[in-house]
Design a protein around this motif. Structure first.
Motif, PDB file in Angstrom:
ATOM      1  N   THR A 163      -5.985   1.206  10.794  1.00 53.18           N
ATOM      2  CA  THR A 163      -5.649  -0.263  10.881  1.00 53.18           C
ATOM      3  C   THR A 163      -5.359   0.108  12.920  1.00 53.18           C
ATOM      4  O   THR A 163      -5.733  -0.902  13.617  1.00 53.18           O
ATOM      5  CB  THR A 163      -4.869  -0.848  10.393  1.00 53.18           C
ATOM      6  OG1 THR A 163      -4.779  -0.391   9.014  1.00 53.18           O
ATOM      7  CG2 THR A 163      -4.631  -2.744  11.071  1.00 53.18           C
ATOM      8  N   GLN A 205      -2.624  -8.138   2.910  1.00 58.74           N
ATOM      9  CA  GLN A 205      -2.017  -9.323   3.798  1.00 58.74           C
ATOM     10  C   GLN A 205      -2.991  -9.040   4.639  1.00 58.74           C
ATOM     11  O   GLN A 205      -2.621  -9.167   5.941  1.00 58.74           O
ATOM     12  CB  GLN A 205      -0.210  -8.451   4.252  1.00 58.74           C
ATOM     13  CG  GLN A 205      -0.796  -7.208   4.953  1.00 58.74           C
ATOM     14  CD  GLN A 205       0.304  -6.521   4.114  1.00 58.74           C
ATOM     15  OE1 GLN A 205       0.099  -7.334   2.577  1.00 58.74           O
ATOM     16  NE2 GLN A 205       0.158  -5.042   3.769  1.00 58.74           N
ATOM     17  N   LYS A 206      -3.970  -8.264   4.940  1.00 59.80           N
ATOM     18  CA  LYS A 206      -5.186  -8.090   5.727  1.00 59.80           C
ATOM     19  C   LYS A 206      -6.163  -9.040   5.745  1.00 59.80           C
ATOM     20  O   LYS A 206      -6.201 -10.459   5.696  1.00 59.80           O
ATOM     21  CB  LYS A 206      -5.430  -7.192   6.111  1.00 59.80           C
ATOM     22  CG  LYS A 206      -4.497  -6.104   6.673  1.00 59.80           C
ATOM     23  CD  LYS A 206      -4.390  -5.137   6.400  1.00 59.80           C
ATOM     24  CE  LYS A 206      -3.443  -3.925   6.919  1.00 59.80           C
ATOM     25  NZ  LYS A 206      -2.599  -4.366   8.085  1.00 59.80           N
ATOM     26  N   ALA A 227       1.063  -1.023   0.294  1.00 59.80           N
ATOM     27  CA  ALA A 227       0.206  -0.446  -0.074  1.00 59.80           C
ATOM     28  C   ALA A 227       1.002   1.034  -0.313  1.00 59.80           C
ATOM     29  O   ALA A 227       0.358   2.169  -0.595  1.00 59.80           O
ATOM     30  CB  ALA A 227      -0.671  -0.125   1.130  1.00 59.80           C
ATOM     31  N   SER A 228       2.040   0.951   0.645  1.00 59.15           N
ATOM     32  CA  SER A 228       2.866   2.335   0.671  1.00 59.15           C
ATOM     33  C   SER A 228       3.559   3.105  -0.351  1.00 59.15           C
ATOM     34  O   SER A 228       3.446   4.158  -0.485  1.00 59.15           O
ATOM     35  CB  SER A 228       3.937   1.990   1.783  1.00 59.15           C
ATOM     36  OG  SER A 228       3.790   1.318   3.042  1.00 59.15           O
ATOM     37  N   ASP A 232      -8.336   4.073   0.522  1.00 64.10           N
ATOM     38  CA  ASP A 232      -6.522   2.945   1.198  1.00 64.10           C
ATOM     39  C   ASP A 232      -7.899   2.325   2.088  1.00 64.10           C
ATOM     40  O   ASP A 232      -8.324   2.502   2.763  1.00 64.10           O
ATOM     41  CB  ASP A 232      -5.973   3.726   2.299  1.00 64.10           C
ATOM     42  CG  ASP A 232      -4.703   2.492   2.693  1.00 64.10           C
ATOM     43  OD1 ASP A 232      -5.220   1.681   2.753  1.00 64.10           O
ATOM     44  OD2 ASP A 232      -3.919   3.371   3.424  1.00 64.10           O
TER      45      ASP A 232
HETATM   46  N1  PMP Z   1      -2.507   1.611   5.123  1.00 61.60           N
HETATM   47  C1  PMP Z   1      -3.265   0.754   5.720  1.00 61.60           C
HETATM   48  C2  PMP Z   1      -4.662   1.183   6.499  1.00 61.60           C
HETATM   49  C3  PMP Z   1      -1.922  -0.159   6.958  1.00 61.60           C
HETATM   50  O1  PMP Z   1      -2.451  -0.960   7.444  1.00 61.60           O
HETATM   51  C4  PMP Z   1      -1.797  -0.858   5.993  1.00 61.60           C
HETATM   52  C5  PMP Z   1      -0.298  -1.837   6.771  1.00 61.60           C
HETATM   53  N2  PMP Z   1      -0.823  -2.132   8.154  1.00 61.60           N
HETATM   54  C6  PMP Z   1      -0.400   0.586   5.203  1.00 61.60           C
HETATM   55  C7  PMP Z   1      -0.783   1.123   4.593  1.00 61.60           C
HETATM   56  C8  PMP Z   1       1.214  -0.225   4.616  1.00 61.60           C
HETATM   57  O2  PMP Z   1       0.846  -0.552   3.793  1.00 61.60           O
HETATM   58  P1  PMP Z   1       1.896  -1.957   3.551  1.00 61.60           P
HETATM   59  O3  PMP Z   1       2.587  -2.186   4.809  1.00 61.60           O
HETATM   60  O4  PMP Z   1       1.599  -2.742   1.887  1.00 61.60           O
HETATM   61  O5  PMP Z   1       2.587  -0.796   2.456  1.00 61.60           O
END
Ligand code: PMP
Length: 360
Positions: free
Chosen positions: A152, A195-196, A76-77, A172
């Motif tokens: 989260t 991953q959730k 997501a980052s 997001d």
């Molecule tokens: N957005 C949300 C709402 C998250 O919970 C997370 C990570 N848990 C991220 C972005 C970042 O995700 P990633 O580690 O896949 O970059």
């Protein structure tokens, strides 16, 4: 050792049926004589895996035909950067609702590309609520309006969306995608790390409306343009093949169990059990404002760091694991994604009750 009830925020619990099916197919997939991990991403067997994953996701979420579905990498980052790079366009402006650590990171990336108007922030109360926005606050010429639909770490979620007019909503949904039915047509772009509620880490899903798909400046690096991945159907380079395969199994599991309507009902029941207990509890309390409570991540505290620690370690001994809260909130956090069975939540509430009786 038996499987535990894993309350991890992510990477998180996957459906046991999916893991078992993957185990069965691990060494030889169908009649290919090889593992999905060993297969060319250009093979017909893998093509049908990714096609099935996409069509199952479209079906589950009711994704309209004018949206593209992408299976990307970078988490997501990476989307925190790809979104402003691709969408900020001529206006050079976007609106943000700032609700925690993940919007902070997204904000920092967007600020490097253009002007960010923060329409509301809940930083004043450690992000324990969702700031309300009204339509007249939205900048008419903003390239997009950005939210993190479920936070989260803090356990809050946007329950409603403002009418943003022609300004596309970018969300997001990393920690609440597929947890309930949503109207995809209200969004310009939805993204989520896998991953959730989707599968193992390594896949990132982007759902993007066609009119937003080709707006990146000419000189944008190829891999950072949505249009590259759209034209190449997520196969510009080697995609995370095994993760996509597991995602497909998770989507199939959701469909076989009644789709998002059914999972949402169970999710409301699971979250309700914990919130009802917290609301009545003499020892534990929730940390978020009741009207903004997440169905997926539930932070709670006893008010004593020592008792919190004791709770976490005794819970662990009972097979209720990964309940430690994020350091910025403290206490505990129960992440109860789609794959957390109702029995896991019942076991947690029963344990909380027992702990309360013994410690108050
Ligand atoms: N957005 C949300 C709402 C998250 O919970 C997370 C990570 N848990 C991220 C972005 C970042 O995700 P990633 O580690 O896949 O970059």
């Amino acid at each position: 050792m038996a499987r535990v009830f894993n309350f991890s925020a992510g990477p998180a619990v996957l459906p046991e049926e999916v893991l078992k099916k993957a185990a069965q197919e691990l060494v030889e997939y169908g009649d290919t004589g090889m593992s999905v991990m060993e297969m060319s991403h250009r093979s017909t067997a893998f093509q049908s895996i990714i096609d099935d994953a996409e069509s199952l996701l479209r079906d589950l979420m009711g994704i309209p035909d004018n949206y593209h579905v992408l299976f990307l990498q970078g988490g997501a980052s990476l989307q925190f950067a790809m979104i402003p790079v691709n969408l900020m366009g001529k206006s050079g402006k976007c609106d943000f609702i700032h609700t925690g650590a993940w919007t902070k990171k997204a904000l920092a990336e967007a600020k490097g590309i253009g002007t960010v108007n923060v329409l509301g922030s809940s930083e004043d109360k450690n992000y324990s609520y969702i700031p309300k926005t009204t339509t007249d606050q939205i900048s008419k010429d903003a390239a997009y309006y950005y939210i993190c639909s479920n936070n989260t770490i803090y356990g809050t979620r946007h329950n409603t969306l403002p009418d943003t007019g022609s300004v596309p909503i970018v969300a997001d949904m990393s920690s609440n995608i597929l947890s309930e039915e949503i109207d995809v047509s209200k969004y310009g772009l939805i993204f989520a790390g896998a991953q959730k509620n989707i599968g193992p880490a390594g896949v990132t899903i982007v759902i993007i409306r066609d009119d937003l798909s080709d707006k990146a400046p000419e000189d944008t690096p190829t891999m950072l343009k949505y249009s590259t991945h759209i034209k190449n159907k997520s196969m510009f380079n080697t995609p995370p093949t095994y993760g996509i395969y597991i995602a497909k199994l998770v989507f199939q599991w959701l469909k076989d169990n009644g789709g998002l309507k059914a999972i949402a009902k169970t999710n409301r029941e699971k979250a309700g059990l914990i919130y009802d207990f917290l609301d009545k509890s003499s020892l534990f309390s929730g940390t978020t404002s009741p009207e903004d409570r997440s169905l997926m991540n539930i932070p709670f505290v006893t008010g004593s760091e020592e008792l919190d620690k004791k709770f976490i370690s005794l819970a662990q001994a009972e097979g209720l694991v990964n309940l430690k809260g994020h350091r910025s909130v403290g206490g505990m956090r129960a992440s109860i994604y789609n794959a957390m069975p109702l029995e896991g939540v019942k076991a947690l509430v029963a344990f909380m009750e027992k702990f309360q009786n013994q410690n108050s």
